[in-house]
Design a protein around this motif. Structure first.
Motif, mmCIF file in Angstrom:
data_model
loop_
_atom_site.group_PDB
_atom_site.id
_atom_site.type_symbol
_atom_site.label_atom_id
_atom_site.label_comp_id
_atom_site.label_asym_id
_atom_site.label_seq_id
_atom_site.Cartn_x
_atom_site.Cartn_y
_atom_site.Cartn_z
ATOM 1 N N GLY A 1 32.988 0.199 -8.125
ATOM 2 C CA GLY A 1 34.296 0.218 -7.461
ATOM 3 C C GLY A 1 34.389 -0.959 -6.505
ATOM 4 O O GLY A 1 33.481 -1.211 -5.721
ATOM 5 N N VAL A 2 35.511 -1.718 -6.627
ATOM 6 C CA VAL A 2 35.663 -2.941 -5.822
ATOM 7 C C VAL A 2 36.908 -2.818 -4.954
ATOM 8 O O VAL A 2 37.958 -2.357 -5.425
ATOM 9 N N CYS A 3 36.818 -3.267 -3.707
ATOM 10 C CA CYS A 3 37.933 -3.194 -2.760
ATOM 11 C C CYS A 3 39.201 -3.798 -3.390
ATOM 12 O O CYS A 3 39.186 -4.925 -3.873
ATOM 13 N N VAL A 4 40.272 -3.008 -3.381
ATOM 14 C CA VAL A 4 41.470 -3.410 -4.104
ATOM 15 C C VAL A 4 42.403 -4.242 -3.213
ATOM 16 O O VAL A 4 43.246 -4.986 -3.710
ATOM 17 N N ASP A 5 42.261 -4.148 -1.884
ATOM 18 C CA ASP A 5 43.197 -4.840 -0.993
ATOM 19 C C ASP A 5 42.484 -5.798 -0.037
ATOM 20 O O ASP A 5 42.899 -5.974 1.108
ATOM 21 N N VAL B 1 30.769 -1.187 -4.369
ATOM 22 C CA VAL B 1 29.927 -2.391 -4.372
ATOM 23 C C VAL B 1 29.744 -2.937 -2.954
ATOM 24 O O VAL B 1 28.909 -3.800 -2.727
ATOM 25 N N HIS B 2 30.528 -2.411 -1.999
ATOM 26 C CA HIS B 2 30.448 -2.918 -0.620
ATOM 27 C C HIS B 2 29.411 -2.143 0.188
ATOM 28 O O HIS B 2 28.486 -2.726 0.732
ATOM 29 N N CYS B 3 29.540 -0.807 0.236
ATOM 30 C CA CYS B 3 28.600 -0.022 1.059
ATOM 31 C C CYS B 3 27.496 0.595 0.219
ATOM 32 O O CYS B 3 26.552 1.158 0.759
ATOM 33 N N LYS B 4 27.597 0.512 -1.136
ATOM 34 C CA LYS B 4 26.607 1.042 -2.088
ATOM 35 C C LYS B 4 26.624 2.563 -2.191
ATOM 36 O O LYS B 4 25.798 3.139 -2.912
ATOM 37 N N GLY B 5 27.516 3.227 -1.474
ATOM 38 C CA GLY B 5 27.594 4.689 -1.578
ATOM 39 C C GLY B 5 28.182 5.100 -2.915
ATOM 40 O O GLY B 5 29.009 4.396 -3.495
ATOM 41 N N VAL B 6 27.741 6.260 -3.414
ATOM 42 C CA VAL B 6 28.249 6.745 -4.694
ATOM 43 C C VAL B 6 29.238 7.883 -4.442
ATOM 44 O O VAL B 6 28.958 8.810 -3.689
ATOM 45 N N THR B 7 30.410 7.778 -5.067
ATOM 46 C CA THR B 7 31.405 8.843 -5.015
ATOM 47 C C THR B 7 31.447 9.507 -6.387
ATOM 48 O O THR B 7 31.635 8.825 -7.401
ATOM 49 N N GLU B 8 31.221 10.821 -6.416
ATOM 50 C CA GLU B 8 31.199 11.543 -7.694
ATOM 51 C C GLU B 8 32.608 11.976 -8.082
ATOM 52 O O GLU B 8 33.499 12.091 -7.234
ATOM 53 N N ASN B 9 32.790 12.252 -9.368
ATOM 54 C CA ASN B 9 34.011 12.896 -9.884
ATOM 55 C C ASN B 9 35.301 12.187 -9.514
ATOM 56 O O ASN B 9 36.251 12.807 -9.045
ATOM 57 N N GLU C 1 42.300 -9.079 -0.157
ATOM 58 C CA GLU C 1 43.099 -10.279 0.135
ATOM 59 C C GLU C 1 44.362 -9.908 0.907
ATOM 60 O O GLU C 1 44.866 -10.698 1.699
ATOM 61 N N THR C 2 44.887 -8.709 0.603
ATOM 62 C CA THR C 2 46.170 -8.301 1.189
ATOM 63 C C THR C 2 46.000 -6.922 1.804
ATOM 64 O O THR C 2 46.455 -5.923 1.242
ATOM 65 N N PRO C 3 45.337 -6.838 2.962
ATOM 66 C CA PRO C 3 45.003 -5.528 3.539
ATOM 67 C C PRO C 3 46.228 -4.612 3.617
ATOM 68 O O PRO C 3 47.299 -5.028 4.053
ATOM 69 N N GLY C 4 46.050 -3.403 3.144
ATOM 70 C CA GLY C 4 47.125 -2.418 3.237
ATOM 71 C C GLY C 4 48.024 -2.387 2.019
ATOM 72 O O GLY C 4 48.716 -1.394 1.775
ATOM 73 N N ILE C 5 48.035 -3.488 1.236
ATOM 74 C CA ILE C 5 48.897 -3.485 0.042
ATOM 75 C C ILE C 5 48.062 -2.986 -1.140
ATOM 76 O O ILE C 5 47.193 -3.691 -1.665
ATOM 77 N N VAL C 6 48.338 -1.737 -1.526
ATOM 78 C CA VAL C 6 47.504 -1.032 -2.499
ATOM 79 C C VAL C 6 48.370 -0.641 -3.690
ATOM 80 O O VAL C 6 49.472 -0.120 -3.498
ATOM 81 N N PRO C 7 47.918 -0.909 -4.931
ATOM 82 C CA PRO C 7 48.723 -0.500 -6.092
ATOM 83 C C PRO C 7 48.900 1.015 -6.145
ATOM 84 O O PRO C 7 48.099 1.765 -5.559
ATOM 85 N N GLU C 8 49.882 1.448 -6.853
ATOM 86 C CA GLU C 8 50.180 2.872 -6.981
ATOM 87 C C GLU C 8 49.000 3.606 -7.627
ATOM 88 O O GLU C 8 48.378 3.100 -8.563
ATOM 89 N N VAL C 9 48.726 4.788 -7.111
ATOM 90 C CA VAL C 9 47.593 5.566 -7.636
ATOM 91 C C VAL C 9 47.929 6.129 -9.020
ATOM 92 O O VAL C 9 49.011 6.652 -9.237
ATOM 93 N N LEU D 1 36.845 2.382 2.173
ATOM 94 C CA LEU D 1 37.641 1.309 1.558
ATOM 95 C C LEU D 1 38.398 1.868 0.349
ATOM 96 O O LEU D 1 37.945 2.831 -0.279
ATOM 97 N N THR D 2 39.523 1.231 0.043
ATOM 98 C CA THR D 2 40.261 1.621 -1.159
ATOM 99 C C THR D 2 39.687 0.836 -2.336
ATOM 100 O O THR D 2 39.677 -0.404 -2.324
ATOM 101 N N LEU D 3 39.168 1.544 -3.336
ATOM 102 C CA LEU D 3 38.420 0.887 -4.404
ATOM 103 C C LEU D 3 39.151 0.961 -5.738
ATOM 104 O O LEU D 3 39.741 1.981 -6.105
#
Ligand code: FES
Lengths: 200, 315
Positions: A181-185, A143-151, A187-195, A164-166
């Motif tokens: 897909g929305v940026c997950v971090d 939703v930030h850069c509008k690029g589409v990531t497949e698969n 508010e807290t840059p670098g703090i990303v939930p477990e994949v 960005l981590t989405l």
């Protein structure tokens, strides 16, 4: 591979109720990979659905071409990818008359794009039937850069355009045929939930 | 309903049965614009009875200098159209409601196919003007029994998209051919007798058209019938409905407030709860579901009637 059962979600998330034969009416069929099995099941329920059908198959590593060709569709063609099937599919929609049924079977990415294309061509949503078969990988728009990531099969994932981590949301754009897909971090840059693996 | 007093500025005979009326503001003010398919409700004070009939606007939706309607004289009707034909004169002031549209074009469509039977041509006359402005693809099919009865002929543009089917001349409308070859994105609008609307629905279903793209408007005036009484639950008051009066008109005459919009059983605004019913409600509307109808717990006073012992309304 049987029909995929998805867990209930928000209204925005598309659902794929499965294919039901509408008899020997004009039809466009688009199957991708294991989606071939849905068309075979459909024809087994009522062989006459193939009489006026234009069937396009994207094998995507699944080998059902010979069995599909034997169904006796009015026209049968194969294409290596959705992108390469697109010109034929667009032409089929442009030539279609009201009363045509569209049968789509395969991945969410293919179904989403094919539905968007059909609606833009004027096909009423009620004339579109969908059945999900095969991979549950998603087509995601950043939703930030509008690029589409497949698969996309993991959550969160890296946007293949801006990096960005989405977070994989169930919000779906019918116009783009893609989830958001929305940026997950943010508010807290670098703090990303477990994949995690995406679940149906 | 907001309404205004307008002056009758033109009366023109279109066919032996159909007359065109034009209304303008007495001070020359511009009237609110509308969209094709809209109707107005015309008030007719007729010998102590106040009738209100809905008529489709046939003039250009983008022209606020006046409103025009075409009225077919129904001698078997309740008198509204006869009043328009015999009592209304040039220069009269009449109370006309603001336009309301219950039959608008679906502007998501890529092509519009309009099917008119008889006086059902009226909403399309305004829609044609709107479509010409929007430059959208369209087709109009107009079916009439004879050329003399085809009042719309005088008002239709000469255009290859306008097809006139006169059954007396053996040129009947072939719905299968019309619906069988339309491009994706076509919407169909039908206005005319109930039989025509049913025929379009049946042909559409046979050819695989979804119901959502088949629009229709029945030309419905409240049907006359035997007189009956209703009781109002709140006050115990009894109101008698005359043979040529609708229940809504009788309630209005008794100064009971009921909201309304179309007065033709289509919009749902006048829906009224039934407190008790010993007898049969004659439902004439296109609003209530079959279950609601069967349960006899609701009535649309603008068109529906009653036979039997007692009908008590939640009013
Ligand atoms: S006023 Fe519209 S249904 Fe009665």
């Amino acid at each position: 591979m049987p029909r995929t059962e998805f867990s209930p979600s928000i209204t925005s998330r598309p659902v794929y109720p499965g294919l039901t034969p509408q008899g020997a009416t004009p039809a466009i069929m688009l199957a991708e990979g294991p989606g071939a099995e849905a068309i075979l099941d459909l024809a087994a329920l009522d062989a006459s659905v193939m009489d006026l059908a234009h069937l396009i198959y994207i094998p995507a590593g699944h080998d059902a071409g010979l069995r599909l060709a034997a169904l006796g569709a009015k026209m049968y063609r194969e294409a290596p990818s959705y992108a390469s099937a697109l010109e034929r599919y667009r032409k089929a929609l442009a030539d279609a008359r009201m009363g045509t049924t569209l049968y789509l079977a395969g991945s969410e990415g293919m179904i989403g794009q094919a539905v968007a294309e059909a609606l833009a061509a004027g096909l009423p949503p009620e004339a579109i039937q969908t059945e999900h078969r095969g991979t549950i990988a998603r087509r995601m728009q950043c939703v930030h850069c509008k690029g589409v990531t497949e698969n996309v099969t993991i959550d969160p994932f890296l946007c293949s355009h801006c990096g960005l981590t989405l977070f994989v949301r169930d919000h779906f754009s019918r116009r783009l045929g893609a989830f958001q897909g929305v940026c997950v971090d943010a508010e807290t840059p670098g703090i990303v939930p477990e994949v995690q693996e995406i679940k149906p | 309903m907001t309404s205004r007093l307008l002056r009758v500025s033109a009366i023109e005979t279109l066919s032996p049965l159909v007359t065109r009326f034009r209304f303008e503001d007495p001070e020359g003010a511009l009237l609110p614009l509308f969209s094709g398919g809209a109707h107005v409700v015309v008030e007719m004070p007729d010998a102590g009875v106040l009738r209100r009939n809905a008529y489709s606007l046939i003039s250009d939706p983008m022209d606020g200098s006046g409103y025009e309607i075409a009225v077919r004289r129904e001698d078997g009707g309740r008198g509204g159209s006869r009043f328009m034909h015999t009592k209304v004169a040039l220069g009269d002031l009449m109370r006309i409601s603001a336009p309301v549209n219950l039959f608008s074009l679906d502007l998501r469509a890529k092509k519009h196919v309009m099917i008119a039977g008889g006086i059902g041509i009226t909403p399309f006359l305004a829609q044609l003007k709107q479509l010409a402005r929007l430059q959208m693809p369209f087709e109009l099919h107009y079916a009439a029994r004879s050329r003399a009865e085809a009042a719309g002929l005088a008002l239709l543009p000469a255009s290859p998209q306008v097809h006139v089917h006169v059954s007396e001349e053996g040129n009947r409308m072939d719905l299968g051919a019309i619906l069988g070859s339309q491009p994706l994105g076509t919407h169909v609008y039908t206005c005319g007798p109930e039989g025509l609307i049913e025929a379009v629905a049946e042909t559409g279903a046979r050819l695989g058209w979804p119901k959502t793209v088949l629009h229709s408007e029945v030309f419905m005036a409240p049907p006359p019938g035997a007189p009956f009484d209703v009781t109002l639950a709140k006050t115990g008051k009894v109101v008698t409905v005359g043979p040529h009066q609708s229940l809504l008109e009788a309630l209005e005459q008794a100064e009971v407030e009921v909201e309304w919009m179309c007065r033709g059983g289509a919009c749902g605004r006048c829906e009224t709860g039934v407190h008790a019913c010993h007898g049969t409600i004659e439902h004439h509307d296109h609003w209530l579901s079959d279950d609601e109808r069967a349960s006899q717990t609701k009535i649309m006073p603008c068109v529906s009637r009653f036979t039997g012992e007692t009908l008590v309304l939640d009013l």
